[in-house]
Design a protein around this motif. Structure first.
Motif, PDB file in Angstrom:
ATOM      1  N   GLU A 100      -1.100  -5.965   1.524  1.00  0.00           N
ATOM      2  CA  GLU A 100      -0.070  -4.929   1.494  1.00  0.00           C
ATOM      3  C   GLU A 100      -0.658  -3.555   1.820  1.00  0.00           C
ATOM      4  O   GLU A 100       0.006  -2.715   2.442  1.00  0.00           O
ATOM      5  CB  GLU A 100       0.607  -4.894   0.117  1.00  0.00           C
ATOM      6  CG  GLU A 100       1.375  -6.152  -0.241  1.00  0.00           C
ATOM      7  CD  GLU A 100       2.547  -6.398   0.688  1.00  0.00           C
ATOM      8  OE1 GLU A 100       3.087  -5.422   1.238  1.00  0.00           O
ATOM      9  OE2 GLU A 100       2.927  -7.570   0.870  1.00  0.00           O
ATOM     10  N   LYS A 103      -1.281  -3.347   5.579  1.00  0.00           N
ATOM     11  CA  LYS A 103      -0.025  -3.226   6.327  1.00  0.00           C
ATOM     12  C   LYS A 103       0.344  -1.784   6.616  1.00  0.00           C
ATOM     13  O   LYS A 103       0.969  -1.492   7.649  1.00  0.00           O
ATOM     14  CB  LYS A 103       1.105  -3.879   5.530  1.00  0.00           C
ATOM     15  CG  LYS A 103       1.282  -5.359   5.775  1.00  0.00           C
ATOM     16  CD  LYS A 103       2.300  -5.965   4.827  1.00  0.00           C
ATOM     17  CE  LYS A 103       3.615  -5.234   4.837  1.00  0.00           C
ATOM     18  NZ  LYS A 103       4.613  -5.872   3.946  1.00  0.00           N
ATOM     19  N   ALA A 170       7.775  -2.171  -1.419  1.00  0.00           N
ATOM     20  CA  ALA A 170       7.531  -2.704  -0.081  1.00  0.00           C
ATOM     21  C   ALA A 170       8.663  -3.589   0.408  1.00  0.00           C
ATOM     22  O   ALA A 170       8.728  -3.903   1.594  1.00  0.00           O
ATOM     23  CB  ALA A 170       6.222  -3.507  -0.070  1.00  0.00           C
ATOM     24  N   TYR A 171       9.528  -4.005  -0.505  1.00  0.00           N
ATOM     25  CA  TYR A 171      10.635  -4.886  -0.134  1.00  0.00           C
ATOM     26  C   TYR A 171      11.859  -4.523  -0.973  1.00  0.00           C
ATOM     27  O   TYR A 171      11.728  -3.987  -2.069  1.00  0.00           O
ATOM     28  CB  TYR A 171      10.274  -6.363  -0.383  1.00  0.00           C
ATOM     29  CG  TYR A 171       8.993  -6.795   0.261  1.00  0.00           C
ATOM     30  CD1 TYR A 171       8.958  -7.206   1.592  1.00  0.00           C
ATOM     31  CD2 TYR A 171       7.796  -6.796  -0.459  1.00  0.00           C
ATOM     32  CE1 TYR A 171       7.770  -7.610   2.185  1.00  0.00           C
ATOM     33  CE2 TYR A 171       6.611  -7.193   0.125  1.00  0.00           C
ATOM     34  CZ  TYR A 171       6.597  -7.594   1.446  1.00  0.00           C
ATOM     35  OH  TYR A 171       5.420  -7.981   2.029  1.00  0.00           O
ATOM     36  N   ALA A 185      10.883  -4.967   5.574  1.00  0.00           N
ATOM     37  CA  ALA A 185       9.494  -4.573   5.323  1.00  0.00           C
ATOM     38  C   ALA A 185       9.100  -3.367   6.181  1.00  0.00           C
ATOM     39  O   ALA A 185       8.443  -2.438   5.704  1.00  0.00           O
ATOM     40  CB  ALA A 185       8.561  -5.753   5.595  1.00  0.00           C
ATOM     41  N   HIS A 188      10.662  -0.162   4.789  1.00  0.00           N
ATOM     42  CA  HIS A 188       9.952   0.375   3.630  1.00  0.00           C
ATOM     43  C   HIS A 188       8.599   0.980   4.012  1.00  0.00           C
ATOM     44  O   HIS A 188       8.054   1.806   3.269  1.00  0.00           O
ATOM     45  CB  HIS A 188       9.725  -0.724   2.581  1.00  0.00           C
ATOM     46  CG  HIS A 188      10.940  -1.022   1.744  1.00  0.00           C
ATOM     47  ND1 HIS A 188      12.003  -1.765   2.215  1.00  0.00           N
ATOM     48  CD2 HIS A 188      11.257  -0.668   0.466  1.00  0.00           C
ATOM     49  CE1 HIS A 188      12.927  -1.863   1.267  1.00  0.00           C
ATOM     50  NE2 HIS A 188      12.503  -1.204   0.202  1.00  0.00           N
ATOM     51  N   MET A 189       8.046   0.572   5.144  1.00  0.00           N
ATOM     52  CA  MET A 189       6.731   1.074   5.556  1.00  0.00           C
ATOM     53  C   MET A 189       6.780   2.471   6.150  1.00  0.00           C
ATOM     54  O   MET A 189       5.741   3.137   6.235  1.00  0.00           O
ATOM     55  CB  MET A 189       6.110   0.116   6.594  1.00  0.00           C
ATOM     56  CG  MET A 189       5.605  -1.196   6.035  1.00  0.00           C
ATOM     57  SD  MET A 189       5.141  -2.355   7.352  1.00  0.00           S
ATOM     58  CE  MET A 189       3.920  -1.388   8.267  1.00  0.00           C
ATOM     59  N   GLU A 266      -0.257   4.798  -2.560  1.00  0.00           N
ATOM     60  CA  GLU A 266       0.456   3.703  -3.206  1.00  0.00           C
ATOM     61  C   GLU A 266       1.029   4.113  -4.555  1.00  0.00           C
ATOM     62  O   GLU A 266       2.041   3.553  -4.998  1.00  0.00           O
ATOM     63  CB  GLU A 266      -0.479   2.502  -3.338  1.00  0.00           C
ATOM     64  CG  GLU A 266      -0.860   1.939  -1.974  1.00  0.00           C
ATOM     65  CD  GLU A 266      -1.866   0.810  -2.056  1.00  0.00           C
ATOM     66  OE1 GLU A 266      -2.199   0.397  -3.190  1.00  0.00           O
ATOM     67  OE2 GLU A 266      -2.315   0.335  -1.001  1.00  0.00           O
ATOM     68  N   TRP A 271       3.772   1.550  -3.990  1.00  0.00           N
ATOM     69  CA  TRP A 271       3.528   0.487  -3.013  1.00  0.00           C
ATOM     70  C   TRP A 271       2.626  -0.572  -3.656  1.00  0.00           C
ATOM     71  O   TRP A 271       1.558  -0.257  -4.176  1.00  0.00           O
ATOM     72  CB  TRP A 271       2.858   1.064  -1.770  1.00  0.00           C
ATOM     73  CG  TRP A 271       2.719   0.082  -0.659  1.00  0.00           C
ATOM     74  CD1 TRP A 271       1.649  -0.713  -0.393  1.00  0.00           C
ATOM     75  CD2 TRP A 271       3.694  -0.217   0.343  1.00  0.00           C
ATOM     76  NE1 TRP A 271       1.885  -1.484   0.700  1.00  0.00           N
ATOM     77  CE2 TRP A 271       3.142  -1.204   1.177  1.00  0.00           C
ATOM     78  CE3 TRP A 271       4.978   0.259   0.599  1.00  0.00           C
ATOM     79  CZ2 TRP A 271       3.827  -1.727   2.257  1.00  0.00           C
ATOM     80  CZ3 TRP A 271       5.665  -0.263   1.683  1.00  0.00           C
ATOM     81  CH2 TRP A 271       5.096  -1.236   2.502  1.00  0.00           C
TER      82      TRP A 271
END
Length: 322
Positions: A100, A103, A170-171, A185, A188-189, A266, A271
């Motif tokens: 994660e 990503k 993240a979701y 996904a 959210h990124m 994060e 995150w």
């Protein structure tokens, strides 16, 4: 033959450095105290039998140096132990949560590098112009702003005010965007990647501009221009290649520290990455996770530094192998 001697020396140095770092990680973390005793203070109902079993399970009934050797032996077999909080193998937690983190970190670095090349080259070609001052001012602003401030600002504007993008996670917990987990996904990124890209672009742009200014003043660029080579080829092939070589060191550090610099981003966006896991482990005194994540971060940094040294030698013959 000299390249193999160089690689062997660098590899031996990396192994020695990794052993020193692993010892520092183990003894500094264990200097905080016995995690079982700290858990007893929060859970006073634990029986003596349970405590002894937990101490034996986590190897806390051995002297510190013996525990270090046992931990190092398991580490060499990629066995990071079992999490006290999650009761799962630390290795699987690092892989799951580390993915994660990658990503959002890898796309941010690639996007920042592309932007830095464009703006850095443009600023260097038009040195002391308005565009140069604009690029420099924006890059310096990016280096000066605290990371958490920009993250909160992005959340306030795009999540709270405009309600365009999600502010955490993240979701989607229930309904993914347009019914597609992949699009959800990516949705959210956007904010975490934007925050990381802004800060990575700032430093990379300043480095590219500085290197490009020096290269454009060099004799070999003047000789190419005098020989009639098209200006675009001189700039975007020969000069850019020469200016990019010194950036490899920073890129190597940036990639090596991806996991180490993750906690701020994060934590701001909640995150579920390795940085968030690392901070949670520190708060909960989950020693196996703390030591395992620290070892992985140190290993990545040492490996990327070693790889950077090798790439330097391969692409620039002027660098000495001594």
């Amino acid at each position: 033959m000299r390249i193999f001697v160089f690689l062997a020396r660098r590899l031996i140095f990396a192994i020695i450095l990794m052993l020193g770092v692993s010892a520092a990680i183990f003894f500094l973390v264990n200097a905080i105290g016995n995690p079982i005793e700290l858990m007893m203070a929060e859970t006073p109902g634990m029986t003596g039998e349970v405590i002894e079993r937990m101490k034996a399970y986590y190897g806390l009934d051995h002297p510190p140096f013996t525990r270090y050797l046992l931990w190092l032996g398991r580490l060499l077999h990629l066995d990071f132990g079992t999490s006290i909080v999650y009761n799962q193998p630390v290795g699987s937690l690092i892989v799951t949560w580390g993915w994660e983190t990658l990503k959002i970190q890898l796309p941010a670095i690639l996007i920042a590098l592309a932007i830095a090349i464009v703006f850095g080259v443009t600023a260097a070609r038009r040195q002391h112009s308005r565009s140069d001052f604009a690029v420099m001012g924006t890059a310096l602003l990016g280096q000066s702003l605290p990371a958490f401030f920009l993250g909160i600002l992005l959340i306030f504007v795009f999540s709270y005010t405009l309600d365009w993008l999600p502010s955490y996670g993240a979701y989607a917990t229930r309904n993914p965007l347009w019914g597609s987990p992949v699009l959800d996904a990516l949705w959210h990124m956007i904010l975490p990647v934007a925050m990381l890209t802004f800060f990575n672009t700032a430093t990379l742009t300043l480095l590219m501009r500085s290197n490009m200014v020096d290269v454009l003043k060099s004799d070999f660029i003047a000789a190419m221009r005098a020989s009639g080579i098209p200006e675009r080829r001189v700039i975007y092939v020969h000069a850019l290649r020469a200016a990019f070589i010194p950036m490899l060191t920073y890129l190597g550090l940036l990639i090596g520290l991806m996991l180490g610099t993750a906690p701020v981003t994060e934590s701001v966006f909640t995150w579920p990455g390795l940085g968030y896991l690392y901070i949670s482990a520190i708060h909960q005194l989950d020693y196996p996770v703390i030591m395992g994540a620290s070892a992985v971060i140190a290993f990545m940094l040492i490996c990327t530094t070693l790889l950077t040294d090798v790439i330097y030698v391969l692409i620039d013959p002027r660098i000495s192998l001594e």
